[in-house]
Design an enzyme around this catalytic site. Structure first.
Site, PDB file in Angstrom:
ATOM      1  N   ASP A 171      11.516  26.946  12.022  1.00  0.00           N
ATOM      2  CA  ASP A 171      10.466  26.059  11.512  1.00  0.00           C
ATOM      3  C   ASP A 171       9.621  26.795  10.465  1.00  0.00           C
ATOM      4  OD1 ASP A 171       9.125  23.644  11.464  1.00  0.00           O
ATOM      5  OD2 ASP A 171       7.837  24.106  13.168  1.00  0.00           O
ATOM      6  N   HIS A 254      11.996  19.410   6.041  1.00  0.00           N
ATOM      7  CA  HIS A 254      11.553  18.571   7.157  1.00  0.00           C
ATOM      8  C   HIS A 254      12.057  17.134   7.034  1.00  0.00           C
ATOM      9  CE1 HIS A 254       9.091  21.820   8.702  1.00  0.00           C
ATOM     10  NE2 HIS A 254       8.904  21.087   9.791  1.00  0.00           N
ATOM     11  N   HIS A 257      15.408  17.326   8.521  1.00  0.00           N
ATOM     12  CA  HIS A 257      15.229  17.361   9.974  1.00  0.00           C
ATOM     13  C   HIS A 257      15.021  15.953  10.534  1.00  0.00           C
ATOM     14  CE1 HIS A 257      12.442  16.912  13.354  1.00  0.00           C
ATOM     15  NE2 HIS A 257      13.148  17.873  13.914  1.00  0.00           N
ATOM     16  N   HIS A 271      13.358  21.342  17.437  1.00  0.00           N
ATOM     17  CA  HIS A 271      12.831  20.998  16.118  1.00  0.00           C
ATOM     18  C   HIS A 271      13.177  22.069  15.081  1.00  0.00           C
ATOM     19  CE1 HIS A 271       9.845  19.651  13.133  1.00  0.00           C
ATOM     20  NE2 HIS A 271       9.480  20.917  13.044  1.00  0.00           N
TER      21      HIS A 271
HETATM   22 ZN   LIG Z   1       8.134  21.738  11.620  1.00  0.00          ZN
END
Ligand SMILES: [Zn+2]
Length: 362
Positions: A171, A254, A257, A271
């Site tokens: 992340d 993101h 993602h 995540h």
């Molecule tokens: Zn994140």
């Protein structure tokens, strides 16, 4: 041009912090603390969590987190909170986002965030990510302020599964690249303003810290010990990435993602694991230098993070399936629009397949 940088009121990191929570609570409230705690953390650390409240005779209410950061979960805790005048979130990213929703968005109470793993950059931000009851990305819930305190017990992080720390690195790895894209585009960041020099500097320091200390920190957690490298990576994953993404902005990593969360095959992934692949795909989309991409692939691989479609459980996915993620990543309300050039779903599909092929070479 308005520039904004946001951060939590205090960021506190050190060994044994879990046993000091009541002292921090006393700086913000007086009627009692409402604690939302992960089920596993409650089982493992209940004595540490309540010890200071018991010792200082401060009322508290312990509430187990229901498992998903959804509107339903947030409303449940808002109704339960009653007279308690500060909310603690103790656990993983979804527990923390729930506590932020309860304290900041609906309850207007002081909000104290206690991450028990350095697995996401959620703790410091003025943002909760909502999911549906079926665990798909639902929406970003912007909050009007950051948490009052973020408290990280490094002893607890050292004993958390190494996979969590690595997901946090995934992340945090995206932070600089997404902020750099936003800066190039002159995009409005999550703060509602443009990026400051401070925000960019923190994002860059985040990436440099990961490359320098990431694998040393992995070794420390594999032996369940805390070292200087682990302390640095905890700060990078939690604070530098937290302030860096919020005040630097999100972009392709993101958005990809979020697109991947539509594919059931990836639901077992954390995540940060999906963000790692998203970050690598962003580098390919940007056509960064071969050296830069190779360095990223080798680092993420050494961190056991997904770098191929096979790593995402998508080895057998056909173009139609990957296109579901690609189209969702380009949704108008997502952050793909922060890229400094136009990106279509076909571009994302191509970049994902090229990333897969490049990563297989190393
Ligand atoms: Zn994140």
């Amino acid at each position: 041009m308005t520039k904004i940088i946001c951060s939590p009121g205090s960021y506190i990191q050190g060994p044994g912090e879990l046993k000091k929570l009541a002292g921090y609570y006393s700086l913000l409230g007086s009627k009692g603390a409402y604690l939302i705690v992960d089920a596993f953390i409650l089982k493992t650390y209940k004595d540490e969590i309540i010890s200071s409240f018991e010792a200082e005779n401060i009322p508290y209410s312990i509430n187990e987190f229901g498992g998903e950061c959804s509107m339903r979960e947030i409303r449940k805790h808002v109704e339960n909170m009653g007279e308690y005048d500060a909310v603690f979130g103790i656990g993983g990213g979804k527990t923390l986002d729930t506590a932020k929703g309860v304290g900041i968005c609906y309850g207007s109470s002081p909000c104290i965030i206690v991450p028990t793993a350095a697995s996401t950059d959620a703790p410091c931000s003025r943002l909760s990510v909502l999911y549906t009851e079926d665990h798909a990305f639902d929406q970003y819930m912007p909050l009007h302020r950051n948490p009052d305190m973020v408290i990280v017990d490094t002893d607890v992080i050292a004993k958390a599964p190494v996979r969590f720390l690595m997901a946090g690195i995934g992340d945090a790895f995206a932070t600089y690249f997404e902020a750099a894209a936003c800066e190039k585009k002159n995009a409005v960041t999550m703060t509602g303003g443009h990026c400051t020099k401070g925000g960019m500097a923190l994002a860059k320091l985040c990436l440099d810290t990961l490359y320098e200390d990431g694998l040393k920190a992995k070794a420390a957690v594999q032996r369940q010990v805390s070292t200087k490298a682990l302390e640095n990576v905890i700060e990078a994953n939690t604070y530098l990435s937290g302030v860096g993404f919020e005040s630097g902005g999100l972009a392709a990593a993101h958005a990809i993602h979020n697109g991947l969360t539509n594919l059931e095959e990836t639901h077992h992934l954390l995540h940060g694991e999906k963000v790692a692949f998203g970050a690598l795909t962003q580098l390919v989309l940007e056509n960064r230098s071969a050296e830069e991409i190779e360095k990223a692939v080798r680092f993420l691989k050494a961190c056991d993070l997904p770098v191929t479609l096979g790593d995402l459980n998508l080895a057998d996915a056909d173009d139609a399936k990957l296109m579901i993620a690609a189209e969702s990543a380009c949704a108008p309300d997502d952050t793909m629009g922060n890229m400094p050039f136009e990106v279509t779903p076909a571009d994302i599909l191509a970049a994902m397949k090229a990333t897969d092929q490049i990563a297989k070479q190393y």
